[in-house]
Enzyme design. Structure first.
Site, PDB file in Angstrom:
ATOM      1  N   HIS A 184      43.077  41.660   6.298  1.00  0.00           N
ATOM      2  CA  HIS A 184      42.382  41.548   5.011  1.00  0.00           C
ATOM      3  C   HIS A 184      40.888  41.350   5.217  1.00  0.00           C
ATOM      4  O   HIS A 184      40.073  41.889   4.482  1.00  0.00           O
ATOM      5  CB  HIS A 184      42.947  40.377   4.204  1.00  0.00           C
ATOM      6  CG  HIS A 184      44.265  40.685   3.593  1.00  0.00           C
ATOM      7  ND1 HIS A 184      45.275  39.777   3.483  1.00  0.00           N
ATOM      8  CD2 HIS A 184      44.737  41.833   3.067  1.00  0.00           C
ATOM      9  CE1 HIS A 184      46.314  40.345   2.918  1.00  0.00           C
ATOM     10  NE2 HIS A 184      46.015  41.599   2.662  1.00  0.00           N
ATOM     11  N   CYS A 499      46.990  60.468   4.384  1.00  0.00           N
ATOM     12  CA  CYS A 499      46.473  59.265   3.717  1.00  0.00           C
ATOM     13  C   CYS A 499      46.221  58.106   4.671  1.00  0.00           C
ATOM     14  O   CYS A 499      45.798  57.040   4.247  1.00  0.00           O
ATOM     15  CB  CYS A 499      47.402  58.827   2.592  1.00  0.00           C
ATOM     16  SG  CYS A 499      49.003  58.259   3.194  1.00  0.00           S
TER      17      CYS A 499
END
Ligand code: PEP
Ligand code: MG
Length: 579
Positions: A184, A499
């Site tokens: 993150h 992707c």
């Protein structure tokens, strides 16, 4: 002039003084002299209050996309304090020790999981426990490191909260010893344009605060105390990067077309509503991957059908007539659920993605699919993407489930055939069996998830820095697999996209176009750069001059060298910093 090589977590170049960010954590805070008093529960409440105050300070300045994470931190802190209170009550020990005890309990079970992503959650918990103990001991947050503006931070590890703080306080760059490019903290660095590299070998003791350094997060280097000529070279590189940045911004809103007139869709990868909002004005042609797992992770329970429905509707509204690919929650392995502890020896080869969804269909898959169907009735631009598919059975079962739900929701039963279902190709099995998967007639598009496809093909954990030198999407092994798979998929006439992070990487773009890919889903900050590169390439020239050289390379260095030479030979010298 020591030079350290690391892994790029967020691109960019900066030249600034270094500052060590040393934060005492729960593991090294000395709490030997702490004694039980009758006020322990009040002390814990006060510490929690201070911590929540800190979070709300950060929240005020943080982008919307980070708020959910901060809210999750608040919940984690609350639970930690609740458990600590139970211990204080039953064992009459001081709060500091009780908090540490709770932390250690979870740390050990997190470690046993063996997952690198759970290890990141352990870092989050460590940071929360450390803050609480520091408040209990009367420390202030930050521990004396106040002036971080315009500095390059160097730290053992940083939490997402730290990274948000760095972004707000104008930090020039970040270097850590631990962490992963998909953490993150790394995602936050990328969305805030903070150059960030991970260098496991560096020792904080070897660094002096205030030393000038170059953080070259285009080549993954940290150059400490550069000489005059080095400094000059990097100044030029920084300038070039800044110059290109404006060209890149201008290119973000054109339709990406190659020199020989092939049109390429440049889509965005998003993970929450704030990113969707930002992405909708970034110039991308839609959403190629909505990673909705963040709605599930670090929460006490799965989001309700209505929460999901409202989220899908909002994203569809942001993009209106453009496609929005919603991935069914890709849970398990590196995306664990706190309320679903799966004791697996090898979670990356275990119950993850579509396997987990089909196993927990009542609790997770059905509410998700119902929300998707309801939203699709309102917005036709939504598409459904299935993660970690390896067999045709998984696709068939999903379609059967959709059919049942259409009945239950009393929707038009013709709806089934209008749903645009796609599968992610993330395993060599799916890549090699792509023709059979397409032949089911149940899928309308295929999206190559190269992050996982690379890790499974090369047998390299994508989050493990110790083997990261082996992780390269331009490894000929992966490119050969892609060639076999993409050509089979195209023969079957199906739409093909990429992707994974590979789609955002400049050296990969000519290769992917040469293989026949016409859809790239990238990080929203990369849209302009990717479109710019596409506009400078010719598919026919790539096929003639580059493809076979790359595919017949012996290793990733050779394939990268061929790409670099090719790019320079067609006049793209200016892209050298990215090659
Ligand atoms: C991938 O594996 O390439 C992908 C896009 O999925 P994630 O990174 O979320 O696993
Ligand atoms: Mg994946």
């Amino acid at each position: 002039m020591p030079v350290f090589k690391g892994i790029i977590a967020s691109q960019g170049v900066s030249i600034a003084p270094l500052i060590r960010y040393i934060v005492k954590t729960v593991e090294d805070l000395d709490i030997t002299y702490c004694e039980f008093s009758t006020r322990e529960e009040i002390r814990l409440d006060v510490a929690l209050e201070k911590y929540i105050e800190l979070l709300s300070e950060i929240k005020k300045k943080a982008p919307e996309s980070e708020r959910e994470l901060l809210e999750a931190y608040e919940l984690m802190a609350q639970s930690l304090v609740d458990e600590a209170k139970d211990i204080v009550r039953s064992e009459n020990i001081c709060s500091e020790l009780a908090v540490k005890r709770v932390y250690l309990k979870y740390r050990d079970s997190f470690r046993e999981s063996g997952s690198s992503l759970i290890a990141l959650r352990e870092a989050d918990l460590r940071s929360i426990a450390s803050s609480l103990i520091k408040y209990l001991m009367g420390y202030t947050e930050g521990g004396g490191i106040l002036d971080i503006r315009d500095k390059i931070i160097i730290a053992e590890d940083v939490t997402p909260t730290d990274m948000i703080k760095f972004a707000k306080e104008g930090v020039k760059g970040v270097v850590t010893l631990k962490g992963g490019v998909t953490s993150h903290a790394a995602i936050i660095a990328r969305s805030n344009d903070i150059p960030y590299i991970i260098i496991p070998e560096i020792r904080l003791d070897d660094i002096k605060d205030g030393e000038i350094a170059v953080l070259d997060a285009l080549d993954g280097l940290l150059v400490v105390k550069p000489g005059e000529s080095e400094l000059e070279k990097y100044m030029a590189k920084l300038t070039r990067f800044e110059e290109l940045k404006s060209i890149i911004r201008r290119n973000a809103f054109i339709k990406a077309t190659t020199l020989d007139n092939y049109i390429v869709d440049v889509l965005c990868n998003i993970r929450d509503l704030e990113e969707a909002r930002v992405a909708s004005s970034s110039g991308c042609d839609g959403v190629g991957l909505f990673r909705i797992e963040f709605l599930y992770m670090m929460k006490e329970k799965a989001p309700s059908e209505d929460v999901l429905y409202n989220t899908f509707i909002k994203v569809a509204e942001f993009f209106r007539d453009k496609v929005v690919v919603i991935r069914a929650p890709d849970l398990g392995a590196d995306k664990p659920l706190p309320y679903l502890i799966l004791k697996e020896d090898n979670p990356f080869l275990g119950l993850r993605g579509i396997r987990l969804l089909l196993e927990y269909r009542e609790e997770i898959f059905k509410p998700f699919l119902r929300a998707f169907l309801r939203a699709l009735r309102v917005y036709e631009n939504l598409r459904l993407l299935l993660p970690m598919v390896t067999t045709t059975r998984e696709v068939r079962e999903t379609v059967e489930l959709l059919n049942t739900l259409i009945g239950e929701l009393r929707l038009d039963n013709k709806m089934l055939s209008s749903i645009k279902i796609g599968i992610m190709v993330e395993t060599p099995a799916a890549a090699l069996m792509i023709d059979k998967l397409v032949e089911t007639g149940l899928i309308k598009f295929v999206s190559y998830g190269t992050n996982d496809l690379t890790q499974y093909t090369l047998a390299v954990d994508r989050g493990n820095v110790r083997v990261s030198y082996l992780y390269d999407e331009l490894d000929p092994a992966l490119l050969r697999l892609l060639e076999i798979s993409v050509s089979k998929a195209l023969e079957k006439g199906i739409e093909v996209e990429v992707c994974g992070e590979m789609a955002s990487k400049i050296p990969a773009i000519p290769v992917l176009l040469g293989l026949g890919i016409r859809g790239l889903s990238v990080n929203p900050t990369q849209v302009g750069l990717v479109k710019y590169v596409i506009s400078k390439l010719s598919v026919n020239s790539v096929k003639k001059e580059l493809l076979s050289r790359v595919l017949s390379s012996s290793n990733n260095e050779e394939s990268r060298r061929s790409i670099r030479e090719y790019m320079v030979s067609i006049g793209l010298e200016e892209l050298k910093p990215w090659l």
